[in-house]
Design a protein around this motif. Structure first.
Motif, mmCIF file in Angstrom:
data_model
loop_
_atom_site.group_PDB
_atom_site.id
_atom_site.type_symbol
_atom_site.label_atom_id
_atom_site.label_comp_id
_atom_site.label_asym_id
_atom_site.label_seq_id
_atom_site.Cartn_x
_atom_site.Cartn_y
_atom_site.Cartn_z
ATOM 1 N N ASP A 257 -2.924 -4.381 -4.114
ATOM 2 C CA ASP A 257 -3.608 -5.154 -5.155
ATOM 3 C C ASP A 257 -3.232 -4.634 -6.543
ATOM 4 O O ASP A 257 -2.961 -5.405 -7.467
ATOM 5 N N ASP A 258 -3.247 -3.324 -6.672
ATOM 6 C CA ASP A 258 -2.925 -2.719 -7.968
ATOM 7 C C ASP A 258 -1.474 -3.002 -8.365
ATOM 8 O O ASP A 258 -1.186 -3.268 -9.535
ATOM 9 N N LEU A 259 -0.570 -2.941 -7.393
ATOM 10 C CA LEU A 259 0.837 -3.215 -7.679
ATOM 11 C C LEU A 259 1.046 -4.654 -8.135
ATOM 12 O O LEU A 259 1.769 -4.925 -9.088
ATOM 13 N N ARG A 260 0.377 -5.554 -7.448
ATOM 14 C CA ARG A 260 0.532 -6.979 -7.771
ATOM 15 C C ARG A 260 -0.299 -7.383 -8.984
ATOM 16 O O ARG A 260 -0.062 -8.425 -9.589
ATOM 17 N N ASN A 261 -1.332 -6.574 -9.268
ATOM 18 C CA ASN A 261 -2.263 -6.892 -10.355
ATOM 19 C C ASN A 261 -2.900 -8.260 -10.161
ATOM 20 O O ASN A 261 -3.073 -9.042 -11.101
ATOM 21 N N ASP A 262 -3.247 -8.550 -8.891
ATOM 22 C CA ASP A 262 -3.978 -9.780 -8.623
ATOM 23 C C ASP A 262 -5.172 -9.453 -7.730
ATOM 24 O O ASP A 262 -5.451 -8.291 -7.455
ATOM 25 N N GLY A 263 -5.884 -10.464 -7.305
ATOM 26 C CA GLY A 263 -7.091 -10.230 -6.519
ATOM 27 C C GLY A 263 -8.158 -9.529 -7.328
ATOM 28 O O GLY A 263 -9.025 -8.849 -6.796
ATOM 29 N N ALA A 264 -8.110 -9.692 -8.656
ATOM 30 C CA ALA A 264 -9.013 -8.942 -9.528
ATOM 31 C C ALA A 264 -10.473 -9.245 -9.251
ATOM 32 O O ALA A 264 -11.327 -8.364 -9.297
ATOM 33 N N SER A 265 -10.781 -10.521 -8.964
ATOM 34 C CA SER A 265 -12.179 -10.895 -8.730
ATOM 35 C C SER A 265 -12.752 -10.131 -7.554
ATOM 36 O O SER A 265 -13.838 -9.569 -7.624
ATOM 37 N N LYS A 266 -11.990 -10.074 -6.458
ATOM 38 C CA LYS A 266 -12.473 -9.363 -5.286
ATOM 39 C C LYS A 266 -12.585 -7.872 -5.565
ATOM 40 O O LYS A 266 -13.528 -7.218 -5.125
ATOM 41 N N ARG A 267 -11.651 -7.312 -6.315
ATOM 42 C CA ARG A 267 -11.703 -5.891 -6.596
ATOM 43 C C ARG A 267 -12.916 -5.536 -7.424
ATOM 44 O O ARG A 267 -13.517 -4.491 -7.249
ATOM 45 N N LYS A 268 -13.324 -6.434 -8.332
ATOM 46 C CA LYS A 268 -14.522 -6.167 -9.127
ATOM 47 C C LYS A 268 -15.753 -6.098 -8.228
ATOM 48 O O LYS A 268 -16.627 -5.260 -8.406
#
Length: 302
Positions: A257-268
């Motif tokens: 996720d961090d590498l792609r810098n996506d899925g931010a909503s789920k990570r929050k």
């Protein structure tokens, strides 16, 4: 040049490493058992994983660590609790999972997962070795049986005895007494595994039993532990391939996720849970397991 990410589960007795490529494919998975919270174990698992992937550490762009010794790893870009990582890894292996049972070397965890794949509730017992992988190790030595063989031997029993002690040390004394009485190793080991199952069922009850139930961790490879848990829960457990490295897989997926810098909503959402988990785990792991004390499971609601 292909980029890779790594998840490291630095457990109390084993180190697990999973490497993913940029597409999320597992290119390496390694487990090393070198003693309690061992630097040598992490180094061995890391070296083996890099060899499997045919890369060196410079190709690994993000590293997330989890597990009992997660903060000891300078190589990690960030740390995430084993609760969150085991949930993420279990969902990746079994998307329909709703409860995860992880019997680790130092503690036992039962995690409830909501329909979004996030931790909703968990119960944990790490104030005593009873019901953990360490419990099995101690009692395997007591009956002079290899740890890898004790599950099969337990299933040979035609009866079972009660192992009542909550403490691994006291349980060892109890087992030695049963041997002196002439009880067979298979009967004693059946009692040991049934004791672990009964303690784990208590944790399941605290989060709420919901199928499907996935079992992760090293004890998932013990056929007697699985058998007695299934009997006690009256359900069939799902033991996915890679069950022992589920925590490392979850950590690697967060690194991806961090590498792609996506899925931010789920990570929050994950991080909102993480802040609570960190406080709870800090309280429960501040002291070593007290063998003479009655275990006090930690229960969390999101």
């Amino acid at each position: 040049m292909t980029s890779y990410v790594m998840g490291i589960d630095f457990g109390s007795t084993t180190a697990k490493v999973v490497i993913l490529d940029a597409d999320g494919n597992v290119v390496a998975s390694s487990v090393s058992h070198k003693g309690a919270v061992s630097d040598d174990g992490v180094k061995a698992a890391l070296k083996d994983a890099l060899t499997q992937a045919a890369i060196d550490l410079t190709s690994v762009k993000k590293v997330v660590s989890t597990g009992y010794g997660r903060r000891m790893l300078d190589i990690a870009d960030r740390t995430i609790t084993e609760i969150t990582c085991h949930a993420r890894g279990a969902i990746a292996l079994v998307p329909e999972a709703r409860v995860v049972i992880d019997i680790g070397g130092q503690d036992s965890k039962v995690i409830a997962i909501d329909t979004n794949g996030l931790v909703s509730r968990f119960a944990m017992n790490d104030r005593c070795a009873a019901g953990t992988g360490k419990f099995l190790e101690v009692l395997a030595r007591a009956v002079n049986v290899e740890l890898d063989h004790m599950g099969a031997l337990a299933l040979e029993a035609t009866e079972s005895v009660e192992i009542t002690s909550m403490c691994a040390t006291f349980a060892e004394t109890e087992v030695i007494s049963l041997l002196a009485e002439g009880r067979s190793k298979s009967v004693i080991l059946a009692g040991v595994h049934r004791s672990i199952a009964n303690r784990t069922v208590g944790l399941v009850g605290r989060v709420g039993k919901r199928d499907p139930i996935v079992m992760t961790g090293g004890v998932a490879q013990n056929i007697a532990a699985v058998h007695y848990l299934e009997k006690a829960l009256q359900t069939t457990l799902i033991i996915p391939a890679g069950a022992q490295t589920a925590g490392a897989l979850g950590a690697a997926l967060f690194a991806l996720d961090d590498l792609r810098n996506d899925g931010a909503s789920k990570r929050k959402e994950d991080q909102a849970v993480e802040s609570k988990l960190e406080m709870l785990l800090a309280d429960t792991q501040r002291c070593a397991p007290a063998c003479g004390a009655k275990p006090a499971p930690v229960v969390f609601k999101a």
